[in-house]
Design a protein around this motif. Structure first.
Motif, short mmCIF file in Angstrom:
data_model
loop_
_atom_site.label_atom_id
_atom_site.label_comp_id
_atom_site.label_asym_id
_atom_site.label_seq_id
_atom_site.Cartn_x
_atom_site.Cartn_y
_atom_site.Cartn_z
N VAL A 8 -8.39 14.70 22.12
CA VAL A 8 -8.10 14.73 23.03
C VAL A 8 -8.84 13.88 24.46
O VAL A 8 -8.89 13.36 25.53
CB VAL A 8 -8.05 16.72 23.97
CG1 VAL A 8 -8.30 17.24 24.70
CG2 VAL A 8 -7.19 17.80 23.33
N ALA A 9 -10.94 14.20 22.98
CA ALA A 9 -11.81 13.13 24.37
C ALA A 9 -10.72 11.79 24.41
O ALA A 9 -10.71 10.94 25.43
CB ALA A 9 -12.84 13.44 23.26
N ASP A 94 -27.62 9.76 26.14
CA ASP A 94 -28.61 10.54 27.26
C ASP A 94 -28.52 9.89 28.27
O ASP A 94 -28.30 10.67 29.74
CB ASP A 94 -30.15 10.61 25.88
CG ASP A 94 -30.46 10.97 25.37
OD1 ASP A 94 -29.19 11.91 24.95
OD2 ASP A 94 -31.08 10.68 24.43
N GLN A 95 -28.80 8.41 28.45
CA GLN A 95 -28.67 8.14 30.02
C GLN A 95 -27.00 8.02 30.04
O GLN A 95 -27.76 8.56 32.15
CB GLN A 95 -28.81 6.84 29.65
CG GLN A 95 -30.49 6.19 29.55
CD GLN A 95 -30.63 4.96 28.97
OE1 GLN A 95 -30.14 4.03 29.55
NE2 GLN A 95 -31.36 3.85 28.28
N GLY A 100 -24.87 11.28 34.63
CA GLY A 100 -22.98 11.55 35.54
C GLY A 100 -22.41 11.59 35.38
O GLY A 100 -21.01 11.52 35.48
N ALA A 101 -21.75 9.97 34.17
CA ALA A 101 -20.23 9.69 33.90
C ALA A 101 -19.68 10.51 32.89
O ALA A 101 -20.78 11.35 32.44
CB ALA A 101 -21.35 8.93 32.32
N ARG A 102 -18.68 10.58 32.71
CA ARG A 102 -17.51 11.67 32.27
C ARG A 102 -17.50 11.29 30.99
O ARG A 102 -17.18 12.88 30.77
CB ARG A 102 -16.36 11.25 33.17
CG ARG A 102 -16.41 11.64 35.13
CD ARG A 102 -15.05 11.36 35.37
NE ARG A 102 -14.25 11.91 34.87
CZ ARG A 102 -13.11 11.73 34.72
NH1 ARG A 102 -12.38 10.20 35.45
NH2 ARG A 102 -12.20 12.40 35.32
N ALA A 103 -18.48 10.65 30.55
CA ALA A 103 -17.21 10.32 28.79
C ALA A 103 -18.03 9.18 27.96
O ALA A 103 -19.12 8.32 29.00
CB ALA A 103 -15.91 10.28 28.41
N VAL A 104 -18.56 9.25 26.76
CA VAL A 104 -19.32 8.40 26.23
C VAL A 104 -18.91 8.35 24.82
O VAL A 104 -17.98 9.15 24.23
CB VAL A 104 -20.77 9.35 25.43
CG1 VAL A 104 -21.46 8.30 24.52
CG2 VAL A 104 -21.70 10.05 26.91
N TRP A 105 -18.87 6.47 24.21
CA TRP A 105 -18.18 6.22 23.55
C TRP A 105 -18.46 5.33 23.11
O TRP A 105 -19.18 4.37 23.14
CB TRP A 105 -16.58 5.01 24.36
CG TRP A 105 -15.82 5.20 23.38
CD1 TRP A 105 -15.81 4.35 22.01
CD2 TRP A 105 -13.77 5.16 23.05
NE1 TRP A 105 -14.81 3.68 21.20
CE2 TRP A 105 -13.79 4.54 21.81
CE3 TRP A 105 -13.53 6.37 23.96
CZ2 TRP A 105 -12.30 4.51 21.33
CZ3 TRP A 105 -12.43 5.60 23.62
CH2 TRP A 105 -11.65 5.41 21.88
N PHE A 106 -19.44 6.01 21.41
CA PHE A 106 -19.52 5.06 20.91
C PHE A 106 -18.90 3.74 19.89
O PHE A 106 -18.33 4.86 19.10
CB PHE A 106 -20.53 5.52 19.59
CG PHE A 106 -22.14 5.85 20.20
CD1 PHE A 106 -22.34 5.95 21.39
CD2 PHE A 106 -23.04 6.05 18.92
CE1 PHE A 106 -23.48 6.27 21.49
CE2 PHE A 106 -24.15 7.18 19.83
CZ PHE A 106 -24.71 5.98 21.49
N GLY A 123 -21.57 18.72 27.41
CA GLY A 123 -20.31 19.43 28.49
C GLY A 123 -19.82 17.72 29.00
O GLY A 123 -18.65 17.78 29.71
N VAL A 124 -20.36 16.43 27.81
CA VAL A 124 -19.86 15.46 28.07
C VAL A 124 -18.91 14.74 27.09
O VAL A 124 -19.67 15.48 26.26
CB VAL A 124 -20.76 14.73 28.83
CG1 VAL A 124 -20.96 13.19 28.38
CG2 VAL A 124 -21.53 14.74 29.78
N PRO A 125 -17.70 14.78 27.34
CA PRO A 125 -16.75 14.21 25.71
C PRO A 125 -17.89 12.92 25.02
O PRO A 125 -17.51 11.85 25.96
CB PRO A 125 -15.32 13.93 26.84
CG PRO A 125 -15.74 14.83 27.75
CD PRO A 125 -16.55 14.83 28.68
#
Length: 139
Positions: A8-9, A94-95, A100-106, A123-125
């Motif tokens: 989903v993410a 963390d940054q 206010g980013a909507r999501a993070v991808w490593f 609350g950030v996918p």
């Protein structure tokens, strides 16, 4: 704990997010970050290069102005895509939350369980240890 590669993410980021800040994107076409940023552009995404060498304001990568840090980007960011070693990646999650980013991808090979917990609790996918190129091929 939620899966690091929650479908989903992944779908949300690939389908619903347009502006991708790519942390570690320099102008070196031999680096993976460069080829993935180019792929993101081919798929209709706007890329925002984030690299310390952009501090002088002169760096442009793949036709886009680069910024030295996420908090210098003057417009909303959907996804923060991190090309850094695992031990250095968490600060960018963390940054991402802070700006206010909507999501993070490593990216593939980048794992930080504590950062994943902090980011998703905020609350950030977030997804880790995968690549948009891999995920698009799965479809």
């Amino acid at each position: 704990m939620t899966s690091w590669q929650d479908p989903v993410a992944v779908r949300f980021m690939l389908d619903d997010c347009d502006t991708w800040a790519v942390v570690g994107l320099s102008g070196d076409p031999g680096r993976t970050a460069y080829s993935i940023a180019a792929l993101l552009q081919e798929r209709g995404k706007r890329i925002v290069p984030i690299h310390p060498s952009a501090a002088d304001g002169e760096l442009e990568v793949l036709g886009e102005k680069a910024y030295a840090a996420l908090d210098q980007v003057p417009f909303p960011i959907d996804v923060v895509d991190v090309f850094r070693r695992s031990e250095s990646a968490g600060e960018f999650a963390d940054q991402a939350v802070a700006v206010g980013a909507r999501a993070v991808w490593f990216q593939l090979g980048v794992v930080d369980e504590a950062a994943f917990e902090r980011t998703t609790t905020a609350g950030v996918p977030m997804v880790m240890d995968t690549c948009p190129a891999i995920e698009w091929r799965k479809r």
